[in-house]
Scaffold this active site. Sequence first.
Site, PDB file in Angstrom:
ATOM      1  N   ARG A 216     -48.423 -49.511 -37.609  1.00 48.78           N
ATOM      2  CA  ARG A 216     -49.284 -48.332 -37.463  1.00 48.78           C
ATOM      3  C   ARG A 216     -50.004 -48.481 -36.129  1.00 48.78           C
ATOM      4  NH1 ARG A 216     -53.312 -45.090 -41.450  1.00 48.78           N
ATOM      5  NH2 ARG A 216     -51.253 -44.550 -42.242  1.00 48.78           N
TER       6      ARG A 216
ATOM      7  N   HIS B  91     -45.151 -39.472 -38.831  1.00 44.06           N
ATOM      8  CA  HIS B  91     -45.560 -40.180 -40.055  1.00 44.06           C
ATOM      9  C   HIS B  91     -44.438 -40.014 -41.090  1.00 44.06           C
ATOM     10  CE1 HIS B  91     -48.013 -42.365 -42.664  1.00 44.06           C
ATOM     11  NE2 HIS B  91     -49.039 -41.553 -42.843  1.00 44.06           N
TER      12      HIS B  91
ATOM     13  N   GLN C  71     -44.884 -40.872 -44.896  1.00 43.46           N
ATOM     14  CA  GLN C  71     -45.626 -39.851 -45.636  1.00 43.46           C
ATOM     15  C   GLN C  71     -44.691 -38.718 -46.051  1.00 43.46           C
ATOM     16  OE1 GLN C  71     -49.091 -39.724 -46.529  1.00 43.46           O
ATOM     17  NE2 GLN C  71     -48.152 -38.176 -47.811  1.00 43.46           N
TER      18      GLN C  71
ATOM     19  N   ASP D  81     -53.770 -31.223 -44.206  1.00 42.53           N
ATOM     20  CA  ASP D  81     -54.118 -32.531 -43.630  1.00 42.53           C
ATOM     21  C   ASP D  81     -55.495 -32.379 -42.994  1.00 42.53           C
ATOM     22  OD1 ASP D  81     -54.094 -35.132 -42.721  1.00 42.53           O
ATOM     23  OD2 ASP D  81     -52.559 -34.823 -41.190  1.00 42.53           O
TER      24      ASP D  81
ATOM     25  N   CYS E 106     -51.951 -35.177 -47.603  1.00 48.02           N
ATOM     26  CA  CYS E 106     -51.566 -36.574 -47.387  1.00 48.02           C
ATOM     27  C   CYS E 106     -52.734 -37.536 -47.551  1.00 48.02           C
ATOM     28  CB  CYS E 106     -50.907 -36.735 -46.020  1.00 48.02           C
ATOM     29  SG  CYS E 106     -51.915 -36.127 -44.663  1.00 48.02           S
TER      30      CYS E 106
ATOM     31  N   ARG F 176     -45.986 -42.624 -52.412  1.00 50.28           N
ATOM     32  CA  ARG F 176     -45.793 -43.424 -51.202  1.00 50.28           C
ATOM     33  C   ARG F 176     -45.086 -44.745 -51.555  1.00 50.28           C
ATOM     34  NH1 ARG F 176     -49.048 -42.692 -46.649  1.00 50.28           N
ATOM     35  NH2 ARG F 176     -47.693 -44.312 -45.805  1.00 50.28           N
TER      36      ARG F 176
END
Length: 296
Positions: A100, A127, A130, A209, A249, A277
Amino acid sequence: MPRHLLTGEELSRDDLYGLLDRALELKAAPRSSDALRDSVVALVFEKPSTRTRLSFEAGVVELGGHPMILRSGEMQLSRGESVKDTARILSRHVQAVGVRTGPDAVLEELAAEGTIPVFNMLTAGHHPCQALADLLTLRETFGRLEGLKLAYVGDGNNVARSLAILGATAGVEVAVAAPAGYQLEPVAGAVLTGDPAEAVAGAHAVYADVWVSMGDEETAGERRAALGPYRIDDALLDRAAPDAIALHCLPAHPGEEITAEVLYGERQRIWDQAENRRHAQKALLEWLVADRQNGY
Ligand code: CP
């Protein structure tokens, strides 16, 4: 060459559908696979995380492996050691690495210079992990993916981009509603609009988001002003398909990009989405190490 997941474009539709099928199997039987037995998976975090860290760390353990959490500020990377040399060292000790960070170029260089699978745990551009969980949630809810429509409402960011890319692979129509200056660049198959009502018309999922992502704090005020009309509330959900679900998310800011009524209401699948996830990423990890070549 090892497999990687940097943007999601590495997956064919067959790969993606197989991965999601496998994720559902693993969700039904979480301890049924030891695909990572005797394996160490490095998880490098340059930015904060709750869901990604929890789901990958727990998922690696459930697959019989050992997760090694590395904060980049504690690595020699933070003192100027090159990504190239870091890739070589990681490849001598662990069987896969997730990262990340900000620049997508860091992941590209790790993948190019190392000999182990590299996967994207969030970059400025993408991402994909996700999006895998999001597609799994759609599949689980509707029993199919092809022919579904997902409307993303808000900032055209990394999450929107990954949904557009992987949605197109899956046969899901993705519409992104964003204000001028915050819209995604054109992505094949995605519909871009400034109008949330247009985006959600006929949608099976309406997706939010945060308005201020990590790194956007300096422009928080202008972002909130521009994105104010892009809140997901019950009235917007009412414009979607009758059985539409709300997704997010997370982390959420109730009252900002989504109302508390939707976030905790009956039409959301947000908390299942967060759990997914782990299941989606376990299937991903199996896929990544399936043809493992460590080069040592
Ligand atoms: N959705 C997501 O990536 O959450 P975290 O930032 O908590 O990992």
